[in-house]
Design a protein around this motif. Structure first.
Motif, short mmCIF file in Angstrom:
data_model
loop_
_atom_site.label_atom_id
_atom_site.label_comp_id
_atom_site.label_asym_id
_atom_site.label_seq_id
_atom_site.Cartn_x
_atom_site.Cartn_y
_atom_site.Cartn_z
N LEU A 67 13.65 -31.90 19.77
CA LEU A 67 12.81 -32.80 19.78
C LEU A 67 12.82 -33.59 18.48
O LEU A 67 12.76 -35.04 18.54
CB LEU A 67 11.42 -32.04 19.79
CG LEU A 67 10.92 -31.62 21.10
CD1 LEU A 67 9.32 -30.99 20.94
CD2 LEU A 67 11.10 -32.48 22.02
N ALA A 102 9.48 -28.13 32.92
CA ALA A 102 9.80 -29.58 32.91
C ALA A 102 9.82 -30.26 31.80
O ALA A 102 10.84 -31.26 31.77
CB ALA A 102 8.42 -29.95 33.73
N GLN A 103 9.13 -29.96 30.77
CA GLN A 103 9.61 -30.95 29.60
C GLN A 103 10.86 -30.49 29.03
O GLN A 103 11.32 -31.31 28.26
CB GLN A 103 8.17 -30.69 28.46
CG GLN A 103 7.97 -29.29 27.88
CD GLN A 103 8.75 -28.88 26.86
OE1 GLN A 103 9.23 -29.81 26.24
NE2 GLN A 103 8.87 -27.62 26.66
N LEU A 104 11.08 -29.20 29.03
CA LEU A 104 12.50 -28.79 28.72
C LEU A 104 13.63 -29.60 29.36
O LEU A 104 14.59 -29.95 28.66
CB LEU A 104 12.62 -27.38 28.64
CG LEU A 104 12.20 -26.47 27.66
CD1 LEU A 104 12.32 -24.87 27.84
CD2 LEU A 104 12.77 -26.80 26.37
N CYS A 126 14.87 -22.09 27.02
CA CYS A 126 14.12 -22.15 28.13
C CYS A 126 13.93 -20.84 28.83
O CYS A 126 12.70 -20.70 29.27
CB CYS A 126 14.80 -23.24 29.15
SG CYS A 126 13.99 -23.28 30.57
N VAL A 180 4.89 -26.51 33.18
CA VAL A 180 4.64 -27.62 32.14
C VAL A 180 6.09 -27.31 30.88
O VAL A 180 6.78 -28.18 30.63
CB VAL A 180 3.69 -27.46 31.15
CG1 VAL A 180 3.87 -28.48 29.87
CG2 VAL A 180 2.50 -27.93 32.22
N TRP A 181 6.30 -25.93 30.68
CA TRP A 181 7.37 -25.60 29.59
C TRP A 181 8.67 -25.95 30.31
O TRP A 181 9.71 -26.66 29.66
CB TRP A 181 7.18 -23.99 29.49
CG TRP A 181 8.30 -23.62 28.67
CD1 TRP A 181 9.28 -22.80 29.10
CD2 TRP A 181 8.61 -23.63 27.37
NE1 TRP A 181 10.09 -22.49 28.23
CE2 TRP A 181 9.87 -22.96 27.05
CE3 TRP A 181 7.94 -24.29 26.07
CZ2 TRP A 181 10.39 -22.82 25.72
CZ3 TRP A 181 8.46 -24.25 24.80
CH2 TRP A 181 9.50 -23.52 24.71
N LEU A 200 13.33 -32.68 30.80
CA LEU A 200 13.15 -33.81 30.48
C LEU A 200 13.66 -33.99 28.95
O LEU A 200 14.58 -35.20 28.75
CB LEU A 200 11.72 -34.32 30.45
CG LEU A 200 11.41 -35.76 30.04
CD1 LEU A 200 12.05 -36.81 30.99
CD2 LEU A 200 10.01 -36.11 29.85
N ALA A 201 13.47 -33.26 28.11
CA ALA A 201 14.15 -33.28 26.63
C ALA A 201 15.65 -33.16 26.69
O ALA A 201 16.34 -33.84 26.14
CB ALA A 201 13.55 -32.08 25.83
N TYR A 249 13.18 -25.31 19.11
CA TYR A 249 13.09 -26.04 19.87
C TYR A 249 12.75 -27.26 19.12
O TYR A 249 13.66 -28.51 19.45
CB TYR A 249 12.00 -25.71 21.00
CG TYR A 249 11.95 -26.92 22.11
CD1 TYR A 249 13.02 -27.55 22.69
CD2 TYR A 249 10.72 -27.25 22.50
CE1 TYR A 249 12.67 -28.48 23.61
CE2 TYR A 249 10.41 -28.43 23.30
CZ TYR A 249 11.45 -28.84 24.03
OH TYR A 249 11.21 -30.00 24.92
#
Length: 458
Positions: free
Chosen positions: A301, A18-20, A52, A15-16, A22-23, A296
């Motif tokens: 974000l 993948a969302q990084l 990351c 999850v960590w 995407l961001a 982060y």
């Protein structure tokens, strides 16, 4: 027996990452939006890579804290944090230059004189500039009120005498990248030396997997953390008079405060055995994750949310509509442009927004029609506008589309200087101000609990 740490790592790890990813993709795709552009997207992505790696390292160590190779912990931690700090310093330095250059451009347009790094006492037409201190290089923006001189600016703008303008090449990616690369190389050499001297962090013949966070090998890391923190604090002091429209200075202060507090706590924690009532490895992992999460949020974000019009994560979770679209009507903008007092306040805000060139260009386009009927050197003034605002590497170069730019260059090369030659460019710049600067102007006034129609009141 089920390893809760292993289950947590298997869930959090993917999850960590993948969302990084995407961001990072969203952040880079929106890099031309002002709230992201002025935060140095390239440096931010470099910092995001380190975030990351560090976050993944902490998560992987959860189920097997005593089996994770200590030399990897040493390398990832002692190289990852300096890269993040270097990126923050680079972003802050670039931000400082952008703001001071924006101030200097407005000062130049008001015919003030800039000497070296100081704004010396000078004659200012239509403005009252207050020098804050003998070592200050900025303008007291609140005192740049109200309507400036209606005559066309002098051809000898003092912008070239400004220290930040002279050294603006520092903002270039080549210089900043070279400096950061050299410093990172120094860190790598130090890490290699530590690994060679320390048998506990050697790769052969055995790989240490216990007590990775203690030992003299961490002294260089603590020294560099303190050194970078001091540099960031010094930059904050340089930015103490800055009041930007994007909250970059505020984010810098928050990140520095949180990071410094946690670093000091960890140094004390590992230096006082009585405090280590819990497993120091696990405890340090939990604490070290906090600055990573804050870095982060504020570096990636929050700018992404602002680019979509959301001012906070709570507003995003409530799916509220962006506030700044509520009053951004063309009718209101037209009123502002026609009101001299409101327009002067808008011009001062454009300094904070780094878009003062657009406001100055629009203002001078409006004056062109007034000068056409009573100026004996009208052609020279039109040519001067081209030199100041349109020509490549001009002092106040505005961002026009290719078609408009080619048209103006062709007219100048053919010697066709007409009263309406800048009308199309003026409308284009007006649209840019309406879509970009004006909504942020309204949002800033709303955040300051001021009604936009009372801005001009003394």
């Amino acid at each position: 027996m089920i390893d809760a740490g292993a289950i947590l790592a298997c869930v959090l790890g993917p999850v960590w990452v993948a969302q990084l990813i995407l961001a990072a993709k969203v952040f880079w795709s929106r890099r031309n939006i002002d709230c992201i552009k002025y935060r140095s997207p390239g440096l931010t992505l470099i910092a995001l890579c380190s975030i990351c790696i560090l976050g993944t390292t902490f998560i992987v160590r959860l189920p097997s804290v005593y089996r994770f190779p200590c030399f990897l912990v040493l390398w990832f931690t002692q190289l990852g944090y300096p890269i993040i700090y270097l990126c923050i310093l680079g972003r802050s330095l670039r931000f400082l230059f952008l703001y001071r250059l924006s101030e200097a451009k407005l000062a130049a347009a008001l015919n003030t004189k800039v000497r070296s790094r100081l704004f010396k006492k000078s004659d200012v037409i239509g403005a009252n500039i207050k020098k804050r201190s003998s070592e200050d290089s900025g303008l007291e923006l609140q005192n740049l009120t109200y309507a400036s001189d209606t005559s066309f600016p002098s051809t000898s703008f003092p912008l070239e005498e400004n220290w930040y303008y002279k050294h603006r090449r520092i903002l270039g990616s080549n210089i900043l990248g070279t400096i950061i690369g050299v410093v990172v190389l120094i860190h790598i050499i130090i890490l290699m030396s530590v690994q060679v001297v320390s048998p506990r962090f050697a790769v052969v013949p055995t790989i240490a997997t216990e007590e990775c966070m203690v030992g003299w090998e961490w002294i260089p890391h603590r020294f560099f953390v303190a050194f970078y923190t001091i540099l960031i604090i010094l930059l904050i002091l340089l930015l103490r008079t800055v009041n930007d429209a994007y909250g970059i200075r505020r984010e810098l202060i928050i990140m520095c405060t949180i990071s410094t507090s946690i670093d000091i706590f960890l140094v004390i924690f590992f230096s006082v055995p009585a405090m280590q009532v819990v497993n120091p490895e696990i405890f340090s992992l939990a604490v070290a994750l906090l600055p990573i999460v804050f870095f982060y949020y504020f570096m990636v974000l929050k700018p992404i949310m602002e680019s979509f019009g959301f001012t906070s994560i709570l507003q995003l979770l409530r799916f509220s509509s962006p506030q700044f679209t509520l009053t951004s009507s063309m009718e209101s903008f037209e009123i502002l442009l026609k009101n001299p007092s409101l327009f002067e306040q808008f011009k001062l805000f454009a300094v904070k927004d780094f878009t003062v060139e657009n406001v100055l260009f629009y203002e001078h386009c409006c004056r062109i029609h007034e000068l056409a009927s009573n100026s004996s050197s009208f052609t020279e003034e039109l040519q001067e506008m081209y030199t100041i605002f349109i020509k490549n590497d001009s002092r106040f170069m505005v961002n026009l589309n290719g078609r408009t730019l080619r048209k103006l260059k062709r007219m100048v090369s053919e010697g066709k200087f007409e009263e309406n030659m800048y009308d199309e460019a003026q409308n284009e710049v007006k649209d840019l101000m309406f879509r970009n600067t004006y909504p942020r102007y309204l949002q800033t006034r709303r955040n300051n609990s001021m009604r936009w129609d009372t801005v001009a009141e003394p």
